[in-house]
Write a protein that holds these residues in place. Structure first.
Motif, PDB file in Angstrom:
ATOM      1  N   SER A 112      76.386  55.007   3.863  1.00 14.93           N
ATOM      2  CA  SER A 112      76.766  53.709   4.426  1.00 14.93           C
ATOM      3  C   SER A 112      75.640  53.136   5.280  1.00 14.93           C
ATOM      4  O   SER A 112      75.414  51.924   5.296  1.00 14.93           O
ATOM      5  N   GLY A 113      74.918  53.995   5.994  1.00 15.00           N
ATOM      6  CA  GLY A 113      73.795  53.516   6.794  1.00 15.00           C
ATOM      7  C   GLY A 113      72.675  52.941   5.946  1.00 15.00           C
ATOM      8  O   GLY A 113      71.955  52.035   6.376  1.00 15.00           O
ATOM      9  N   MET A 114      72.514  53.464   4.723  1.00 11.54           N
ATOM     10  CA  MET A 114      71.524  52.904   3.797  1.00 11.54           C
ATOM     11  C   MET A 114      71.925  51.489   3.388  1.00 11.54           C
ATOM     12  O   MET A 114      71.075  50.595   3.289  1.00 11.54           O
ATOM     13  N   LYS A 115      73.209  51.292   3.142  1.00  9.50           N
ATOM     14  CA  LYS A 115      73.700  49.965   2.760  1.00  9.50           C
ATOM     15  C   LYS A 115      73.469  48.974   3.895  1.00  9.50           C
ATOM     16  O   LYS A 115      73.080  47.821   3.667  1.00  9.50           O
ATOM     17  N   ALA A 116      73.734  49.431   5.116  1.00  6.17           N
ATOM     18  CA  ALA A 116      73.528  48.561   6.275  1.00  6.17           C
ATOM     19  C   ALA A 116      72.051  48.206   6.427  1.00  6.17           C
ATOM     20  O   ALA A 116      71.697  47.049   6.687  1.00  6.17           O
ATOM     21  N   ALA A 117      71.165  49.190   6.255  1.00  7.51           N
ATOM     22  CA  ALA A 117      69.725  48.938   6.379  1.00  7.51           C
ATOM     23  C   ALA A 117      69.259  47.918   5.352  1.00  7.51           C
ATOM     24  O   ALA A 117      68.400  47.073   5.641  1.00  7.51           O
ATOM     25  N   LEU A 118      69.815  47.978   4.151  1.00 15.66           N
ATOM     26  CA  LEU A 118      69.462  47.025   3.098  1.00 15.66           C
ATOM     27  C   LEU A 118      69.758  45.594   3.517  1.00 15.66           C
ATOM     28  O   LEU A 118      69.107  44.645   3.064  1.00 15.66           O
ATOM     29  N   ASN A 119      70.743  45.437   4.418  1.00 17.03           N
ATOM     30  CA  ASN A 119      71.152  44.113   4.878  1.00 17.03           C
ATOM     31  C   ASN A 119      70.614  43.761   6.265  1.00 17.03           C
ATOM     32  O   ASN A 119      71.072  42.803   6.877  1.00 17.03           O
ATOM     33  N   GLY A 120      69.661  44.538   6.740  1.00 14.97           N
ATOM     34  CA  GLY A 120      69.029  44.194   8.005  1.00 14.97           C
ATOM     35  C   GLY A 120      69.704  44.751   9.238  1.00 14.97           C
ATOM     36  O   GLY A 120      69.366  44.352  10.354  1.00 14.97           O
ATOM     37  N   ALA A 121      70.668  45.682   9.073  1.00 14.51           N
ATOM     38  CA  ALA A 121      71.255  46.344  10.243  1.00 14.51           C
ATOM     39  C   ALA A 121      70.383  47.535  10.618  1.00 14.51           C
ATOM     40  O   ALA A 121      69.695  48.118   9.780  1.00 14.51           O
ATOM     41  N   LEU A 122      70.423  47.912  11.886  1.00 16.72           N
ATOM     42  CA  LEU A 122      69.666  49.059  12.372  1.00 16.72           C
ATOM     43  C   LEU A 122      70.605  50.242  12.564  1.00 16.72           C
ATOM     44  O   LEU A 122      71.755  50.064  12.962  1.00 16.72           O
ATOM     45  N   ASN A 123      70.110  51.441  12.283  1.00 17.84           N
ATOM     46  CA  ASN A 123      70.939  52.646  12.371  1.00 17.84           C
ATOM     47  C   ASN A 123      70.808  53.309  13.730  1.00 17.84           C
ATOM     48  O   ASN A 123      69.708  53.432  14.280  1.00 17.84           O
ATOM     49  N   LEU A 124      71.943  53.749  14.232  1.00 16.28           N
ATOM     50  CA  LEU A 124      72.050  54.523  15.470  1.00 16.28           C
ATOM     51  C   LEU A 124      72.855  55.763  15.104  1.00 16.28           C
ATOM     52  O   LEU A 124      74.069  55.682  14.922  1.00 16.28           O
ATOM     53  N   SER A 125      72.180  56.908  14.951  1.00 12.01           N
ATOM     54  CA  SER A 125      72.849  58.022  14.284  1.00 12.01           C
ATOM     55  C   SER A 125      72.358  59.367  14.790  1.00 12.01           C
ATOM     56  O   SER A 125      71.226  59.521  15.250  1.00 12.01           O
ATOM     57  N   ILE A 126      73.239  60.360  14.638  1.00 12.08           N
ATOM     58  CA  ILE A 126      72.855  61.760  14.764  1.00 12.08           C
ATOM     59  C   ILE A 126      71.831  62.073  13.668  1.00 12.08           C
ATOM     60  O   ILE A 126      71.898  61.528  12.565  1.00 12.08           O
ATOM     61  N   LEU A 127      70.893  62.957  13.953  1.00  9.17           N
ATOM     62  CA  LEU A 127      69.886  63.338  12.954  1.00  9.17           C
ATOM     63  C   LEU A 127      70.513  64.333  11.973  1.00  9.17           C
ATOM     64  O   LEU A 127      70.307  65.544  12.033  1.00  9.17           O
ATOM     65  N   ASP A 128      71.288  63.772  11.052  1.00 10.62           N
ATOM     66  CA  ASP A 128      71.972  64.568  10.038  1.00 10.62           C
ATOM     67  C   ASP A 128      71.901  63.822   8.717  1.00 10.62           C
ATOM     68  O   ASP A 128      71.686  62.601   8.680  1.00 10.62           O
ATOM     69  N   GLY A 129      72.079  64.550   7.617  1.00 17.04           N
ATOM     70  CA  GLY A 129      72.066  63.904   6.312  1.00 17.04           C
ATOM     71  C   GLY A 129      70.769  63.152   6.074  1.00 17.04           C
ATOM     72  O   GLY A 129      69.674  63.609   6.399  1.00 17.04           O
ATOM     73  N   TRP A 130      70.909  61.947   5.517  1.00 17.10           N
ATOM     74  CA  TRP A 130      69.727  61.166   5.158  1.00 17.10           C
ATOM     75  C   TRP A 130      68.911  60.740   6.376  1.00 17.10           C
ATOM     76  O   TRP A 130      67.689  60.613   6.295  1.00 17.10           O
ATOM     77  N   TRP A 131      69.581  60.518   7.530  1.00 15.69           N
ATOM     78  CA  TRP A 131      68.874  60.007   8.702  1.00 15.69           C
ATOM     79  C   TRP A 131      67.891  61.037   9.250  1.00 15.69           C
ATOM     80  O   TRP A 131      66.902  60.684   9.893  1.00 15.69           O
ATOM     81  N   ASP A 132      68.136  62.318   8.978  1.00 14.41           N
ATOM     82  CA  ASP A 132      67.221  63.354   9.439  1.00 14.41           C
ATOM     83  C   ASP A 132      65.832  63.180   8.826  1.00 14.41           C
ATOM     84  O   ASP A 132      64.832  63.489   9.463  1.00 14.41           O
ATOM     85  N   GLU A 133      65.763  62.704   7.591  1.00 12.45           N
ATOM     86  CA  GLU A 133      64.458  62.487   6.954  1.00 12.45           C
ATOM     87  C   GLU A 133      64.006  61.036   7.019  1.00 12.45           C
ATOM     88  O   GLU A 133      62.833  60.736   6.755  1.00 12.45           O
ATOM     89  N   ALA A 134      64.898  60.119   7.392  1.00  9.53           N
ATOM     90  CA  ALA A 134      64.555  58.696   7.408  1.00  9.53           C
ATOM     91  C   ALA A 134      64.057  58.224   8.766  1.00  9.53           C
ATOM     92  O   ALA A 134      63.243  57.305   8.845  1.00  9.53           O
ATOM     93  N   TYR A 135      64.533  58.866   9.835  1.00  9.25           N
ATOM     94  CA  TYR A 135      64.309  58.325  11.169  1.00  9.25           C
ATOM     95  C   TYR A 135      62.850  58.374  11.609  1.00  9.25           C
ATOM     96  O   TYR A 135      62.168  59.389  11.484  1.00  9.25           O
ATOM     97  N   THR A 136      62.384  57.254  12.119  1.00  3.69           N
ATOM     98  CA  THR A 136      61.187  57.164  12.962  1.00  3.69           C
ATOM     99  C   THR A 136      61.536  56.172  14.065  1.00  3.69           C
ATOM    100  O   THR A 136      62.427  55.322  13.891  1.00  3.69           O
ATOM    101  N   PRO A 137      60.863  56.217  15.205  1.00  2.11           N
ATOM    102  CA  PRO A 137      61.279  55.366  16.335  1.00  2.11           C
ATOM    103  C   PRO A 137      61.232  53.868  16.060  1.00  2.11           C
ATOM    104  O   PRO A 137      61.902  53.106  16.765  1.00  2.11           O
ATOM    105  N   ASP A 138      60.490  53.430  15.043  1.00  8.13           N
ATOM    106  CA  ASP A 138      60.381  51.985  14.807  1.00  8.13           C
ATOM    107  C   ASP A 138      61.408  51.450  13.825  1.00  8.13           C
ATOM    108  O   ASP A 138      61.399  50.263  13.519  1.00  8.13           O
ATOM    109  N   VAL A 139      62.325  52.308  13.308  1.00  5.46           N
ATOM    110  CA  VAL A 139      63.307  51.818  12.330  1.00  5.46           C
ATOM    111  C   VAL A 139      64.749  51.958  12.802  1.00  5.46           C
ATOM    112  O   VAL A 139      65.676  51.561  12.095  1.00  5.46           O
ATOM    113  N   GLY A 140      64.981  52.528  13.980  1.00  7.23           N
ATOM    114  CA  GLY A 140      66.344  52.709  14.471  1.00  7.23           C
ATOM    115  C   GLY A 140      66.338  53.670  15.635  1.00  7.23           C
ATOM    116  O   GLY A 140      65.316  53.850  16.311  1.00  7.23           O
TER     117      GLY A 140
END
Length: 855
Positions: free
Chosen positions: A605-633
């Protein structure tokens, strides 16, 4: 009164509008904004009341409106554009697969899944697994990958949710009318509904086949609700994930064995089989039976072919999420199968057991899937690690990081989840084919060129639409509960179209911690109602009907929304489905995700939100563990895992409040003179450019095609060559290895390293290995060395192949192997030697599951 005759009456569609029917029956419309706009144009209100179902809409639209549209030149021009576009799309010209591999002449892959989430008007899905499967089909269509989907057609599907006044979830199960859905019966050459049969504990059960067109891809669906079956068998495909364990095994037999027979009945000869979770693992058993019958192979010879050409994707992070069946049930439903293929009962049950010969261990569907697959993957980088730890007992003695489980990170289908406004923006700045390519980084890098004003105004419009949708939905919910005029008036004023909006929507399971943000209501109230900087939260999601813990979380949220200080700031939307999901991911500013690491396999769901310009605020789990850098959420924590769960919840809730107060809210409300939050917009652009090229199903399907599908096809073709001669030889070799492996022993290890070794020093390692009746070519002998941890184990080991001094088996002392080794790191180091079976037709070095270490 029951009828004495049944027939289907088709809508009367004017000849000039015939293309509407073709468009309606190809689910490509579900991700084509122009076609959706066409159906809305025909009758906007009816489009909504039919649940975005163009087939039902064409059957109920007023005849006068149809005749009017047939004379409307603007409507006809719109229709012709959509019909022409679909025709060009189906032609496949320029699709990625054809450009890369040449135009396919027949389907390559059969993709089995218990659920498919393609559109809300085809409700045969429950959540993330089904949505992922639907997006998989859509991306294979866009890329032109020759794939066929196989699933079940549920009469009631998954439940519809409604809430009581107290906030407790209740379920209802509307009956699907298949003849008013975008599917059609699969007819044989004589015009009869195609049927297949399966044996369920000696009882013949019939399944009829239906066809759904998903762009260029076909989805085959099986349905047991047919008069040939007794009532209890007609109900077999009633509900998704309904009933008890016996109902589940029956459904999975129909999916796996019945699905394989459906493909055979339709004349479809697929080369590769992909199981999306373990529900369909019985497909391998049926493939073995068919190969034995058609090619006169033994069970083990047929198994080699099946294993080489099967792909298995696991989505589960905990053993409780896996289907396991008692031995008694397996005996009941598979005794006849064992007799037919000549396999002993214990040997059959061992296919689904961690520990061979353990009579008390139940039959595990994921174990069966892993044993019968040549390519096994988790659905994110972290989940690959979790899966290797979870299933390590299947490969005793093998280092966890070498287990034959890799990962292919999930994605989302761009065209299905991007808003129409963002789609137009991307087409303008990324190019018109941005959604039909396998995630090209250079394409998405152009997102940095989108003017900030345009990007922000587009996003603001979507937030306004979300708020309007929420208000309509709340009013509808409250009316259904019999609410009074005062409550309805408050619902019409819920949320603020200009406020910072957080979204949280997913299945309500306790490990997803849907109420983490509510842990300190007083602090949350200060954040939400800060003067001049309001914040609001939109919640949605369903709990499994038998998950009382998940239902309690929903009730806690709903009760909080009734407090005066939260009434305009927190809302819960009932009956979460694809419509609700689209409005939310397209309209929120921040997507919140708070699972208990590492229990979230991927999350999309966070990927869908990112596609539409939303920013993710998430625990470092699942996809966000490999996606996160400080400039994207934003990341909640640093990837810690805890034993004390209450302490974890307190700590991470406090971290979440800190992030909102210090980072998220100030960045959103820091505006220029023109009202533009430049820092926020810059972060949106960075997130879109960095994330959207990777976390989409076009990239995902590309990865499966290149890393799994084509290698699996090639392995199968090698084994089938010469009348399956290599399959026979490989099966015989594997049996010979098993019989002799107890005699394999590393008897001596010697190394000539200097007393004061330094990094980069090379030295010679020698090992004498007793092979029994095996030849040196049957094995791979390897020096294994690396850093020693506190438990005196080698970690992050390096492997160096060793070569035999003698080309044939040695005498009683064994064969001498040697290799040069170089130290790569300093500190305490260790060295050992190991032996693995080796054969050119093994898909993975550890596939045989045998290993011998020096003692």
């Amino acid at each position: 009164m029951r009828p004495v005759h049944l027939l289907y009456v088709h809508p009367r569609i004017p000849e000039r509008l015939r293309a509407l029917e073709q468009l309606a029956y190809n689910l490509r419309w579900s991700w084509n904004h122009e076609t959706i706009s066409l159906f809305r144009r025909l009758d906007r209100d009816l489009w909504e009341t039919t649940g975005h179902n163009p087939v039902l809409m064409l059957g109920t639209v007023a005849q006068a409106r149809m005749e009017e549209a047939a004379q409307d030149e603007a409507f006809l021009a719109h229709l012709d554009r959509c019909a022409g576009d679909l025709e060009r799309y189906l032609g496949g010209a320029g699709a990625w697969y054809a450009r890369r591999f040449g135009a396919p002449t027949e389907p390559l892959v059969a993709y089995f899944s218990m659920e498919f989430g393609i559109s809300e008007c085809l409700p045969i899905y429950s959540g993330g697994l089904g949505i992922l499967a639907g997006d998989h089909l859509k991306s294979t269509s866009d890329l032109g990958v020759p794939l066929i989907g196989v699933g079940l057609l549920y009469q009631k599907g998954y439940f519809r949710q409604y809430l009581s006044h107290e906030g407790w979830q209740h379920e209802r199960y509307p009956v699907n009318d298949f003849y008013n859905m975008p599917i059609r019966p699969w007819l044989d050459v004589e015009g009869r509904h195609t049927r297949v049969e399966v044996d369920l504990a000696g009882e013949r059960t019939v399944a009829q086949l239906w066809r759904a067109n998903v762009g260029r891809v076909t989805l085959v669906l099986l349905d047991t609700n047919t008069p040939e079956n007794p009532k209890h068998r007609q109900d077999l495909t009633d509900e998704l994930y309904g009933g008890d364990g016996e109902m589940r095994i029956q459904q999975e037999i129909v999916l796996g064995i019945g699905g394989m027979r459906a493909l055979k009945a339709l004349g479809l000869r697929l080369r590769v089989y992909h199981m999306n979770e373990g529900h369909s693992a019985f497909v391998g058993l049926e493939r073995i039976r068919l190969l034995m019958k058609a090619q006169r192979l033994s069970f083990h010879e047929a198994f080699e072919v099946v294993q080489a050409s099967t792909v298995f994707t696991t989505h589960t992070s905990v053993p409780a999420g896996i289907d396991v069946f008692p031995v008694g049930l397996m005996d009941k439903y598979f005794a006849a199968y064992c007799a037919e293929v000549g396999l002993g009962r214990d040997a059959f049950l061992d296919l689904g057991r961690f520990h061979a010969g353990d009579g008390g261990e139940p039959f595990n569907m994921a174990v069966l899937a892993m044993r019968s697959s040549g390519f096994v993957n988790g659905v994110s980088r972290l989940h690959g690690q979790v899966s290797r730890n979870m299933w390590k007992d299947l490969w005793p003695g093998v280092p966890v990081d070498e287990l034959p489980i890799t990962h292919v990170t999930n994605g989302v289908h761009p065209g299905s989840w991007v808003s129409e406004e963002m789609n137009q923006l991307y087409s303008r700045y990324l190019g018109p084919r941005w959604a039909e390519e396998p995630g090209e980084p250079q394409t998405w890098a152009r997102a940095e060129q989108i003017p900030g004003e345009e990007l922000w105004r587009t996003h603001e419009r979507r937030r306004e639409r979300l708020v309007a949708f929420v208000r309509r939905r709340l009013v509808s919910q409250l009316k259904a509960r019999g609410a009074g005029a005062g409550e309805l008036a408050l619902a019409e004023e819920a949320l603020d179209p200009e406020a910072l909006t957080l979204g949280f929507a997913r299945r309500f399971a306790t490990y997803k911690r849907g109420t983490l943000l509510l842990r300190d209501p007083e602090r949350l109230e200060r954040i939400l109602n800060a003067p001049g900087r309001p914040v609001q939260i939109v919640y949605a999601g369903k709990a499994h009907p038998r998950d009382e813990g998940g239902k309690s979380l929903i009730r806690e949220i709903v009760r909080l929304t009734g407090r005066p200080e939260f009434r305009r700031r927190i809302v819960f939307l009932e009956d979460y489905d694809q419509t609700v999901a689209r409005y939310m991911v397209q309209g929120v500013d921040v997507w919140l995700n708070t699972p208990r690491r590492p229990l979230e396999a991927s999350g999309t769901s966070g990927m869908k939100a990112a596609l539409n310009g939303a920013l993710n605020l998430s625990i470092l789990d699942g996809w966000w563990d490999e996606a996160y850098t400080p400039d994207v959420g934003w990341a909640i924590g640093n990837g810690e895992e805890y034993q004390d769960l209450d302490y974890q919840d307190r700590l991470e809730a406090a971290t979440l409040y800190d992030l909102l107060e210090r980072d998220v809210v100030p960045l959103f409300y820091t505006r220029g003179a023109d009202g533009l939050p430049r820092g926020w917009v810059e972060r949106i652009r960075s997130a879109v450019a960095a994330l959207c090229s990777i976390f989409n199903t076009n990239r995902m399907v590309h990865d499966y095609t290149v890393a799994a599908y084509h290698p699996a096809r090639d392995r199968r073709e090698r084994l089938e060559a010469g009348g399956f001669e290599r399959a026979r030889l490989t099966a015989n070799w594997r049996q010979r290895i098993r019989d002799a492996w107890r005699q394999v022993e590393v008897r001596l290890v010697e190394a000539d390293w200097p007393a004061n070794a330094v990094v980069g020093d090379a030295f010679d390692v020698r090992a004498r290995v007793h092979l029994g009746p095996l030849a040196p070519g049957d094995v791979a002998v390897q020096a294994y060395y690396g850093r020693i941890n506190e438990h005196e184990n080698i970690v992050e080991g390096h492997m160096q192949p060793m070569t035999a001094d003698e080309p044939s088996a040695g005498g009683s002392d064994g064969v001498l192997f040697r290799a040069p080794v170089i130290w790569h790191t300093s500190g305490r180091q260790g060295l050992t030697v190991r032996v693995l079976p080796h054969h050119p037709d093994l898909g993975h070095p550890h596939q045989a599951g045998l290993i011998a270490w020096a003692r």
